[in-house]
Design a protein around this motif. Structure first.
Motif, PDB file in Angstrom:
ATOM      1  N   VAL A   1       0.855  -1.184   0.000  1.00 34.11           N
ATOM      2  CA  VAL A   1       0.000   0.000   0.000  1.00 34.11           C
ATOM      3  C   VAL A   1       0.891   1.234   0.000  1.00 34.11           C
ATOM      4  O   VAL A   1       1.775   1.383   0.858  1.00 34.11           O
ATOM      5  CB  VAL A   1      -0.949   0.023   1.211  1.00 34.11           C
ATOM      6  CG1 VAL A   1      -1.676   1.364   1.291  1.00 34.11           C
ATOM      7  CG2 VAL A   1      -1.969  -1.109   1.095  1.00 34.11           C
ATOM      8  N   THR A   2       0.660   2.086  -0.993  1.00 26.62           N
ATOM      9  CA  THR A   2       1.387   3.349  -1.081  1.00 26.62           C
ATOM     10  C   THR A   2       0.622   4.392  -0.280  1.00 26.62           C
ATOM     11  O   THR A   2      -0.542   4.675  -0.558  1.00 26.62           O
ATOM     12  CB  THR A   2       1.501   3.802  -2.546  1.00 26.62           C
ATOM     13  OG1 THR A   2       2.150   2.771  -3.297  1.00 26.62           O
ATOM     14  CG2 THR A   2       2.301   5.093  -2.654  1.00 26.62           C
ATOM     15  N   VAL A   3       1.294   4.928   0.749  1.00 28.18           N
ATOM     16  CA  VAL A   3       0.675   5.927   1.624  1.00 28.18           C
ATOM     17  C   VAL A   3       1.413   7.243   1.443  1.00 28.18           C
ATOM     18  O   VAL A   3       2.647   7.282   1.521  1.00 28.18           O
ATOM     19  CB  VAL A   3       0.749   5.492   3.107  1.00 28.18           C
ATOM     20  CG1 VAL A   3       0.124   6.556   4.011  1.00 28.18           C
ATOM     21  CG2 VAL A   3       0.044   4.154   3.296  1.00 28.18           C
ATOM     22  N   GLU A   4       0.680   8.304   1.168  1.00 28.29           N
ATOM     23  CA  GLU A   4       1.304   9.606   0.992  1.00 28.29           C
ATOM     24  C   GLU A   4       2.049  10.002   2.269  1.00 28.29           C
ATOM     25  O   GLU A   4       1.519   9.910   3.375  1.00 28.29           O
ATOM     26  CB  GLU A   4       0.239  10.662   0.663  1.00 28.29           C
ATOM     27  CG  GLU A   4       0.834  12.025   0.299  1.00 28.29           C
ATOM     28  CD  GLU A   4      -0.219  13.023  -0.135  1.00 28.29           C
ATOM     29  OE1 GLU A   4       0.127  14.197  -0.289  1.00 28.29           O
ATOM     30  OE2 GLU A   4      -1.378  12.619  -0.329  1.00 28.29           O
ATOM     31  N   GLY A   5       3.296  10.418   2.099  1.00 27.35           N
ATOM     32  CA  GLY A   5       4.099  10.828   3.245  1.00 27.35           C
ATOM     33  C   GLY A   5       5.015   9.737   3.761  1.00 27.35           C
ATOM     34  O   GLY A   5       5.900  10.004   4.576  1.00 27.35           O
TER      35      GLY A   5
ATOM     36  N   GLU B   1       7.930   7.029   2.883  1.00 25.34           N
ATOM     37  CA  GLU B   1       8.945   6.841   1.857  1.00 25.34           C
ATOM     38  C   GLU B   1       8.846   5.468   1.201  1.00 25.34           C
ATOM     39  O   GLU B   1       9.166   5.310   0.031  1.00 25.34           O
ATOM     40  CB  GLU B   1      10.342   7.044   2.449  1.00 25.34           C
ATOM     41  CG  GLU B   1      10.604   8.477   2.914  1.00 25.34           C
ATOM     42  CD  GLU B   1      11.940   8.629   3.605  1.00 25.34           C
ATOM     43  OE1 GLU B   1      12.735   7.669   3.559  1.00 25.34           O
ATOM     44  OE2 GLU B   1      12.185   9.692   4.191  1.00 25.34           O
ATOM     45  N   GLN B   2       8.454   4.459   1.976  1.00 26.97           N
ATOM     46  CA  GLN B   2       8.339   3.114   1.424  1.00 26.97           C
ATOM     47  C   GLN B   2       6.912   2.607   1.588  1.00 26.97           C
ATOM     48  O   GLN B   2       6.193   2.997   2.508  1.00 26.97           O
ATOM     49  CB  GLN B   2       9.312   2.160   2.128  1.00 26.97           C
ATOM     50  CG  GLN B   2      10.746   2.329   1.640  1.00 26.97           C
ATOM     51  CD  GLN B   2      11.480   1.005   1.617  1.00 26.97           C
ATOM     52  OE1 GLN B   2      10.975  -0.015   2.070  1.00 26.97           O
ATOM     53  NE2 GLN B   2      12.689   1.007   1.082  1.00 26.97           N
TER      54      GLN B   2
ATOM     55  N   SER C   1       9.289   8.056  12.921  1.00 27.00           N
ATOM     56  CA  SER C   1       8.696   8.842  11.853  1.00 27.00           C
ATOM     57  C   SER C   1       7.925   8.017  10.842  1.00 27.00           C
ATOM     58  O   SER C   1       7.543   6.902  11.089  1.00 27.00           O
ATOM     59  CB  SER C   1       9.771   9.677  11.163  1.00 27.00           C
ATOM     60  OG  SER C   1      10.200   9.103   9.996  1.00 27.00           O
ATOM     61  N   ARG C   2       7.743   8.646   9.699  1.00 26.45           N
ATOM     62  CA  ARG C   2       6.899   8.062   8.662  1.00 26.45           C
ATOM     63  C   ARG C   2       7.766   7.464   7.573  1.00 26.45           C
ATOM     64  O   ARG C   2       7.480   7.568   6.394  1.00 26.45           O
ATOM     65  CB  ARG C   2       6.008   9.158   8.057  1.00 26.45           C
ATOM     66  CG  ARG C   2       5.225   9.937   9.074  1.00 26.45           C
ATOM     67  CD  ARG C   2       3.810   9.551   9.095  1.00 26.45           C
ATOM     68  NE  ARG C   2       3.133   9.828   7.843  1.00 26.45           N
ATOM     69  CZ  ARG C   2       1.958   9.319   7.553  1.00 26.45           C
ATOM     70  NH1 ARG C   2       1.363   8.518   8.399  1.00 26.45           N
ATOM     71  NH2 ARG C   2       1.376   9.591   6.415  1.00 26.45           N
ATOM     72  N   SER C   3       8.818   6.831   7.929  1.00 26.08           N
ATOM     73  CA  SER C   3       9.735   6.319   6.921  1.00 26.08           C
ATOM     74  C   SER C   3       9.151   5.155   6.153  1.00 26.08           C
ATOM     75  O   SER C   3       9.572   4.845   5.054  1.00 26.08           O
ATOM     76  CB  SER C   3      11.036   5.858   7.567  1.00 26.08           C
ATOM     77  OG  SER C   3      10.806   4.730   8.368  1.00 26.08           O
ATOM     78  N   GLY C   4       8.186   4.468   6.758  1.00 30.41           N
ATOM     79  CA  GLY C   4       7.649   3.284   6.113  1.00 30.41           C
ATOM     80  C   GLY C   4       8.476   2.060   6.399  1.00 30.41           C
ATOM     81  O   GLY C   4       8.174   0.975   5.925  1.00 30.41           O
ATOM     82  N   MET C   5       9.528   2.197   7.186  1.00 36.88           N
ATOM     83  CA  MET C   5      10.358   1.052   7.525  1.00 36.88           C
ATOM     84  C   MET C   5      10.105   0.668   8.970  1.00 36.88           C
ATOM     85  O   MET C   5       9.930   1.514   9.846  1.00 36.88           O
ATOM     86  CB  MET C   5      11.849   1.392   7.351  1.00 36.88           C
ATOM     87  CG  MET C   5      12.247   1.652   5.916  1.00 36.88           C
ATOM     88  SD  MET C   5      12.073   0.217   4.874  1.00 36.88           S
ATOM     89  CE  MET C   5      13.421  -0.786   5.470  1.00 36.88           C
TER      90      MET C   5
ATOM     91  N   SER D   1      11.177  -1.614  12.577  1.00 37.84           N
ATOM     92  CA  SER D   1      12.360  -1.649  13.414  1.00 37.84           C
ATOM     93  C   SER D   1      13.429  -2.487  12.749  1.00 37.84           C
ATOM     94  O   SER D   1      13.167  -3.480  12.106  1.00 37.84           O
ATOM     95  CB  SER D   1      12.008  -2.227  14.791  1.00 37.84           C
ATOM     96  OG  SER D   1      11.380  -3.480  14.645  1.00 37.84           O
ATOM     97  N   GLY D   2      14.675  -2.032  12.906  1.00 37.11           N
ATOM     98  CA  GLY D   2      15.794  -2.740  12.309  1.00 37.11           C
ATOM     99  C   GLY D   2      15.844  -2.591  10.800  1.00 37.11           C
ATOM    100  O   GLY D   2      16.521  -3.354  10.117  1.00 37.11           O
ATOM    101  N   GLY D   3      15.135  -1.579  10.231  1.00 32.33           N
ATOM    102  CA  GLY D   3      15.154  -1.374   8.792  1.00 32.33           C
ATOM    103  C   GLY D   3      14.179  -2.251   8.041  1.00 32.33           C
ATOM    104  O   GLY D   3      14.128  -2.221   6.821  1.00 32.33           O
ATOM    105  N   ARG D   4      13.415  -3.077   8.740  1.00 32.93           N
ATOM    106  CA  ARG D   4      12.462  -3.963   8.074  1.00 32.93           C
ATOM    107  C   ARG D   4      11.285  -3.156   7.537  1.00 32.93           C
ATOM    108  O   ARG D   4      10.841  -2.196   8.151  1.00 32.93           O
ATOM    109  CB  ARG D   4      11.966  -5.012   9.081  1.00 32.93           C
ATOM    110  CG  ARG D   4      11.047  -6.059   8.473  1.00 32.93           C
ATOM    111  CD  ARG D   4      10.742  -7.163   9.491  1.00 32.93           C
ATOM    112  NE  ARG D   4       9.987  -6.670  10.624  1.00 32.93           N
ATOM    113  CZ  ARG D   4       8.662  -6.544  10.621  1.00 32.93           C
ATOM    114  NH1 ARG D   4       7.971  -6.854   9.552  1.00 32.93           N
ATOM    115  NH2 ARG D   4       8.032  -6.093  11.684  1.00 32.93           N
ATOM    116  N   ARG D   5      10.811  -3.565   6.359  1.00 29.58           N
ATOM    117  CA  ARG D   5       9.666  -2.877   5.760  1.00 29.58           C
ATOM    118  C   ARG D   5       8.441  -2.986   6.659  1.00 29.58           C
ATOM    119  O   ARG D   5       8.163  -4.030   7.244  1.00 29.58           O
ATOM    120  CB  ARG D   5       9.348  -3.483   4.393  1.00 29.58           C
ATOM    121  CG  ARG D   5       8.199  -2.778   3.667  1.00 29.58           C
ATOM    122  CD  ARG D   5       7.796  -3.530   2.431  1.00 29.58           C
ATOM    123  NE  ARG D   5       8.806  -3.472   1.409  1.00 29.58           N
ATOM    124  CZ  ARG D   5       8.909  -2.494   0.493  1.00 29.58           C
ATOM    125  NH1 ARG D   5       8.065  -1.490   0.533  1.00 29.58           N
ATOM    126  NH2 ARG D   5       9.842  -2.528  -0.426  1.00 29.58           N
ATOM    127  N   ALA D   6       7.715  -1.882   6.800  1.00 25.14           N
ATOM    128  CA  ALA D   6       6.500  -1.881   7.609  1.00 25.14           C
ATOM    129  C   ALA D   6       5.473  -2.853   7.043  1.00 25.14           C
ATOM    130  O   ALA D   6       5.343  -3.003   5.828  1.00 25.14           O
ATOM    131  CB  ALA D   6       5.918  -0.469   7.658  1.00 25.14           C
TER     132      ALA D   6
END
Length: 754
Positions: free
Chosen positions: A87-91, A93-94, A125-129, A131-136
């Motif tokens: 799902v692409t969410v505005e704001g 990054e991923q 924040s809203r990085s979309g990642m 914890s540990g860099g894993r994709r949300a």
């Protein structure tokens, strides 16, 4: 925790949070509220985690639990053939990853409401990642807007029901067709399905067949399926066809054209006395030597050119564009349909035109030997390629010869004596064109315009729609001449109307995203290349320098495509924000009103301005409608591009299915952790799967984009010549699979140029 007890506690918590008086609180606060002892806190967390995973409740970044809607976000769902999605969410990054069991009733393209898992939210924040860099990761809790009211696919009949496998593999769910809802379709039919129930995580979507396109093996069914899938319009409405009945087949111009010969300046161009009606105020350019230059099979000729030298040695270049707006009146049924279509779509076996053929191939086509109404941009250009003066005007022109790119190239490049003799009176004109075009192209190169020269393919079909041949379609000097002249006219018109400060449509190409440029820079460093950036910004000249450096190298194809993908898409806008790829401050689309609605729209504005300017009422009118036109035409342009790409892939796949078991020479065009992509000289690309590289265990070197054999140390790298055997094709997926040809290394493929 026992299943029954778990469900009871889930019910208690969801009822609590549904209460209007409830405010989100942390797990510890919930434990105190519910009198749960510390010894049972882990059980509480198990229940909360289960409810969040199911999307029944949500959790904030601070760890507070509440109704799912309280902490949900909205976005667009992109499906994957394997069932999961993103799902692409505005704001963010991923994109947010949605596992297969949490997609709910979402289908590809739907606008959805999702909750993101707690551990995903904990990373700042809203990085979309996560914890540990894993994709949300998240779960779909509601479909807000369905994107697929209709689906095109392959029908399979069972005893008492049927189902449809969607052509679009991203729609990863088959459509159930109840008994009596199939219109008599049988297995093998391609059909259009109206979805009546979008289903859920437990039930497939349901629908009813509304159209049988044809059997999968019938000629034309494959392309027609793509036409239906993309919702491309076909037949024009009856009211449009009735309107064009009143449009004349020819232009009647009194008097004979004045022989002009060489002009001494733009001011020599005048409007004859006594012209009225549709000719009023137009310049008579019929005396100028005029040609169209197009492909052999082009029928809608919307641009013509004239060129000569004035007394000072300056070039007088005329770019004459069919005056489509004279016949397509604003607000008419014809105009409404043209706006609805926005662009002509060029598929492999057909053209879906923006305008009916009576206009596009008739009165609006600049056919040789006929007088035609045009809107012209006439430019005085010096020996350095600078436009010293220009004039935009309504005109009448007369095309002397309909030329092809092949014939003009035979004159200006090959100096073919037979062709030069055939077009003897036009040879000086073509040489003058080539001279000016070279100057203009060098000017663009100096300012940093980017020239992507990807090989395009021409697919030749027989009468049954079967592909006979696929060959690369190369640009030549003649195609570049027309490109250069059209670019100059578009820039000149855009700059003129920008400074008039009136409502207008521009063609904008924004600067690339700094993060994407940084990623590109890191990637090309692996190949020993470097691009210069300042504070994350890059000048287009740097990207053109990169393209110049990689020209002719094995990695050229990959790095060129990655550079293009790192840039933003061009689009139509009402603000003149510049064109990054062309390295120009001003750009618009003025030169193709037969096949592009934005060009038609700005022709109207130009003509109103030429006839005395826009009054406040008309300016307000355009201010109101142009933003919507810009958004709509940009979106429909992308739809047309996608449909054209899909038909090309389909026919390439069908063509290669004739060569199962045969060997071809090619070059490695991509290296991934699942295999090698190999491109053939005819532009067909196929995959050699990792599992078919059975002479060793290969490891993917991501830094250098190579596969390296663990035992043999054999490497496969970008650009490497290989010989492959066609192993299979899949017309549903539109893919071609290769295997490496037997003993190909004993007879190595020759390097290009040797």
């Amino acid at each position: 925790m026992e299943k029954e007890l778990l469900e009871q506690r889930k019910q208690i918590l969801t009822e609590l949070m549904d209460d209007k008086a409830y405010v989100p609180m942390k797990a510890k606060e919930l434990a105190i509220l519910l009198n749960i002892p510390k010894s049972q806190r882990e059980d509480l967390m198990e229940v909360l985690d289960a409810l969040v995973a199911e999307g029944r409740i949500g959790v904030s970044k601070k760890g507070k639990y509440g109704k799912a809607e309280t902490f949900s976000v909205n976005g667009i769902f992109s499906g994957h053939p394997k069932g999961f999605g993103f799902v692409t969410v505005e704001g963010m990054e991923q994109d947010v990853f949605i596992p297969e069991d949490k997609t709910g009733a979402a289908l590809h393209g739907d606008r959805v409401q999702i909750v993101v898992e707690p551990d995903s939210r904990m990373s700042g924040s809203r990085s979309g990642m996560g914890s540990g860099g894993r994709r949300a990761e998240g779960a779909v809790i509601r479909v807000l807007e369905h994107a697929n009211e209709e689906v095109v696919g392959y029908y399979q009949k069972n005893k008492n029901f049927g189902f449809v496998i969607p052509d679009n593999q991203k729609l990863a769910k088959d459509i159930f067709i109840p008994q009596g809802c199939d219109m008599g379709a049988v297995t093998g039919h391609k059909v259009v399905v109206k979805i009546t129930d979008f289903g859920s995580e437990k039930h497939k979507p349901e629908g009813r067949v509304t159209e049988i396109i044809g059997h999968v093996n019938d000629p034309g069914t494959d392309i027609l399926s793509i036409v239906r899938a993309y919702g491309l319009p076909e037949a024009f409405p009856q009211e449009v066809m009735e309107e064009i009945e009143d449009i004349p087949d020819h232009v009647t111009v009194p008097g004979q054209p004045v022989e002009m010969g060489s002009l001494y300046g733009i001011s020599d161009l005048v409007s004859p006395d006594g012209w009225s009606g549709e000719l009023s105020g137009r310049l008579d350019l019929r005396g100028l030597q005029t040609v169209t230059i197009d492909g052999e099979d082009a029928k809608d000729l919307d641009d013509a050119v004239t060129i000569c030298r004035d007394g000072q040695g300056h070039y007088i270049l005329g770019v004459h564009i069919a005056d489509v707006s004279h016949y397509v009146k604003e607000g008419s049924p014809l105009d409404r349909e043209a706006r609805k279509r926005s662009t002509s779509v060029y598929l492999v076996d057909r053209v879906i035109p923006m305008l009916p053929h009576k206009l596009s191939n008739g009165i609006c086509s600049l056919n040789a030997g006929t007088d035609r109404l045009a809107l012209s941009c006439i430019m005085e250009v010096d020996a350095q390629g600078t436009v010293l003066d220009h004039r935009i005007a309504g005109t009448v022109i007369h095309v002397d010869r309909r030329m092809t790119y092949t014939a003009v190239n035979a004159v200006v490049t090959d100096r073919d004596e037979a062709v030069m003799a055939e077009y003897e009176e036009f040879v000086p004109m073509f040489d003058c064109m080539k001279e000016l075009a070279d100057i203009l192209r060098e000017n663009r190169r100096k300012r940093g315009a980017i020239d992507f020269d990807f090989p395009e393919s021409k697919i030749v079909l027989n009468e049954q729609g079967k592909p006979l041949e696929i060959k690369p379609y190369e640009r030549n000097a003649a195609t570049r001449i027309i490109e250069d002249f059209m670019l100059l006219a578009n820039e000149t018109v855009a700059e003129d109307y920008y400074w008039q400060s009136i409502p207008f449509l521009f063609r904008s190409h924004d600067n690339p995203d700094p993060e994407k440029m940084k990623q590109l820079g890191t990637f090309i460093n692996n190949f020993g290349y470097f691009i210069k950036m300042q504070h994350g910004e890059i000048h287009p000249k740097e990207l053109q320098k990169l393209l110049d450096k990689i020209e002719g190298t094995p990695e050229e194809a990959l790095l060129s495509r990655l550079t293009l993908r790192s840039m933003k898409q061009a689009k139509y806008t009402t603000l003149c924000s510049g064109h990054f790829g062309l390295a120009t401050r001003y750009y618009t689309h003025f030169t193709s009103p037969i096949r592009r609605y934005p060009d038609l729209q700005i022709h109207r504005i130009i003509k109103e301005t030429l006839k005395g300017g826009l009054n406040d009422k008309r300016a307000a009118h355009y201010e109101k409608i142009l933003p919507e036109v810009a958004v709509q035409t940009s979106a429909l342009e992308r739809r047309a591009d996608e449909a054209e790409r899909e038909t090309d892939k389909l026919k390439k796949c069908e063509y290669m299915s004739r060569f199962i078991g045969q060997d071809f020479d090619g070059a490695i065009s991509g290296v991934t952790n699942w295999g090698l992509y190999v491109e053939l000289p005819n532009t067909v690309e196929g995959l050699v799967r990792m599992s078919d590289l059975d002479d060793d265990y290969y490891i993917f070197d991501e830094q250098h984009y190579e596969l390296i054999g663990e035992m043999t140390k054999k490497t496969y790298k970008l650009g490497q010549p290989v010989r492959v055997t066609v192993s299979s094709t899949d017309r549903l997926l539109r893919t071609v699979d290769f295997i490496l040809a037997k003993d190909w290394e004993k007879h190595p493929v020759e390097e290009k140029g040797e």
